[in-house]
Design a protein around this motif. Structure first.
Motif, short mmCIF file in Angstrom:
data_model
loop_
_atom_site.label_atom_id
_atom_site.label_comp_id
_atom_site.label_asym_id
_atom_site.label_seq_id
_atom_site.Cartn_x
_atom_site.Cartn_y
_atom_site.Cartn_z
N GLU A 26 8.11 24.67 68.39
CA GLU A 26 7.24 23.59 67.92
C GLU A 26 6.44 24.03 66.71
N VAL A 27 5.89 25.22 66.77
CA VAL A 27 5.12 25.73 65.64
C VAL A 27 6.00 25.90 64.41
N SER A 28 7.22 26.35 64.62
CA SER A 28 8.15 26.58 63.51
C SER A 28 8.52 25.30 62.78
N SER A 29 8.30 24.16 63.41
CA SER A 29 8.60 22.88 62.75
C SER A 29 7.62 22.60 61.62
N GLY A 30 6.45 23.25 61.67
CA GLY A 30 5.45 23.04 60.64
C GLY A 30 4.63 21.78 60.83
N ALA A 31 4.84 21.10 61.95
CA ALA A 31 4.19 19.80 62.17
C ALA A 31 3.05 19.85 63.18
N THR A 32 2.72 21.01 63.70
CA THR A 32 1.72 21.10 64.77
C THR A 32 0.32 21.46 64.27
N GLY A 33 0.21 21.97 63.06
CA GLY A 33 -1.06 22.45 62.56
C GLY A 33 -1.35 23.89 62.95
N TYR A 34 -0.51 24.44 63.82
CA TYR A 34 -0.70 25.83 64.24
C TYR A 34 -0.20 26.81 63.18
N VAL A 35 -0.79 27.99 63.22
CA VAL A 35 -0.43 29.07 62.30
C VAL A 35 0.01 30.26 63.13
N GLU A 36 1.02 30.96 62.65
CA GLU A 36 1.39 32.23 63.28
C GLU A 36 0.28 33.23 62.94
N VAL A 37 -0.34 33.78 63.98
CA VAL A 37 -1.47 34.69 63.77
C VAL A 37 -1.34 35.93 64.65
N VAL A 38 -2.21 36.88 64.38
CA VAL A 38 -2.36 38.02 65.28
C VAL A 38 -3.83 38.13 65.66
N GLU A 39 -4.08 38.41 66.92
CA GLU A 39 -5.41 38.77 67.38
C GLU A 39 -5.52 40.28 67.27
N VAL A 40 -6.45 40.73 66.47
CA VAL A 40 -6.65 42.16 66.26
C VAL A 40 -7.97 42.57 66.91
N THR A 41 -7.88 43.45 67.90
CA THR A 41 -9.07 43.99 68.55
C THR A 41 -9.25 45.43 68.09
N PHE A 42 -10.45 45.76 67.64
CA PHE A 42 -10.66 47.09 67.08
C PHE A 42 -11.99 47.68 67.54
N ASP A 43 -12.04 49.00 67.52
CA ASP A 43 -13.23 49.75 67.89
C ASP A 43 -14.06 49.96 66.64
N LYS A 44 -15.24 49.37 66.61
CA LYS A 44 -16.09 49.41 65.42
C LYS A 44 -16.64 50.80 65.12
N THR A 45 -16.53 51.73 66.05
CA THR A 45 -16.98 53.09 65.78
C THR A 45 -15.90 53.91 65.08
N ILE A 46 -14.68 53.36 65.01
CA ILE A 46 -13.56 54.08 64.39
C ILE A 46 -13.12 53.41 63.10
N THR A 47 -12.99 52.10 63.13
CA THR A 47 -12.67 51.34 61.93
C THR A 47 -13.75 50.29 61.74
N SER A 48 -13.57 49.38 60.81
CA SER A 48 -14.60 48.40 60.52
C SER A 48 -13.98 47.08 60.11
N LEU A 49 -14.81 46.05 60.09
CA LEU A 49 -14.35 44.73 59.65
C LEU A 49 -13.88 44.80 58.20
N ASP A 50 -14.60 45.54 57.37
CA ASP A 50 -14.19 45.69 55.97
C ASP A 50 -12.81 46.31 55.87
N GLU A 51 -12.55 47.32 56.68
CA GLU A 51 -11.24 47.97 56.63
C GLU A 51 -10.14 47.05 57.14
#
Length: 214
Positions: A78-103
């Protein structure tokens, strides 16, 4: 916006690695849940973006899925049809003591083209649009500030079209779409499209890789 961020982006786009102090050893430490943050990013095919962030030191989880639409439980087809408004995304969870939002954003604006509307390479459609789905005001302001500074610095020849939108929902893609590059490296799409992005990331952010060899 820090000047160092713009320098990193400029360095990335010219494919010259910028050596930074490695903090890979911090990965061994037990992660405190209070130090974790999650952001949702769309930068073309989620297999590509997932493969990159899975190797960034400090990232604890990457999940491929869909955001931005309104219907419940959309399928890949359904998403591949381009008609749903959805975007292929990734949820990225990170440890702020090791990396950062800027990175996280440095990597994002390095491994995909934020100037092509509703496409990345041969992947065409609104489901491949460049977008940041923010979960709090800090993420929204950081994304908007970074885009503003990149525009002012004229980092790209063409206008940046990356959207910054409020996160509403995320639907995980089926299991066969998770860790796709790791599990299908011999597939033509992986070799021709994903692998060059991964190699570019590994070259530019070589001191930020997980399990970096000393």
């Amino acid at each position: 916006m820090k000047k160092t961020f713009l320098i990193c982006i400029l360095t990335a786009l010219t494919a010259c690695g910028q050596k930074k102090e490695s903090n890979t050893s911090a990965v061994a430490a037990k992660t405190d849940k209070n130090n974790l943050e999650t952001i949702t990013l769309g930068g073309g095919c989620y297999w590509c973006v997932e493969a990159v962030y899975e190797n960034l030191n400090g990232v604890t989880a990457v999940t491929s899925g869909f955001s931005g639409g309104t219907t419940k439980n959309p399928s890949y087809e359904e998403v591949s049809s381009g008609a749903t408004g959805y975007v292929e995304v990734v949820e990225v969870t990170f440890d702020k003591t090791i990396t950062s939002l800027d990175e996280i954003f440095q990597v994002f604006f390095t491994v995909h083209d934020p100037t092509t509307l509703n496409r990345q390479g041969a992947d065409v459609g609104t489901q491949y649009r460049s977008v940041v789905f923010y979960r709090n005001e800090q993420q929204r302001e950081a994304a908007q500030n970074i885009i503003s500074e990149l525009k002012k610095a004229q980092i790209y020849a063409n206008p940046i079209v990356t959207a910054v939108e409020k996160f509403t929902s995320f639907y995980k893609a089926k299991d066969s779409h998770q860790d796709y590059y790791s599990n299908n490296k011999n597939q033509p799409y992986c070799q021709m499209v994903i692998q060059p992005k991964v190699e570019k990331f590994e070259k530019i952010f070589k001191d930020k890789l997980k399990n970096k060899q000393h």
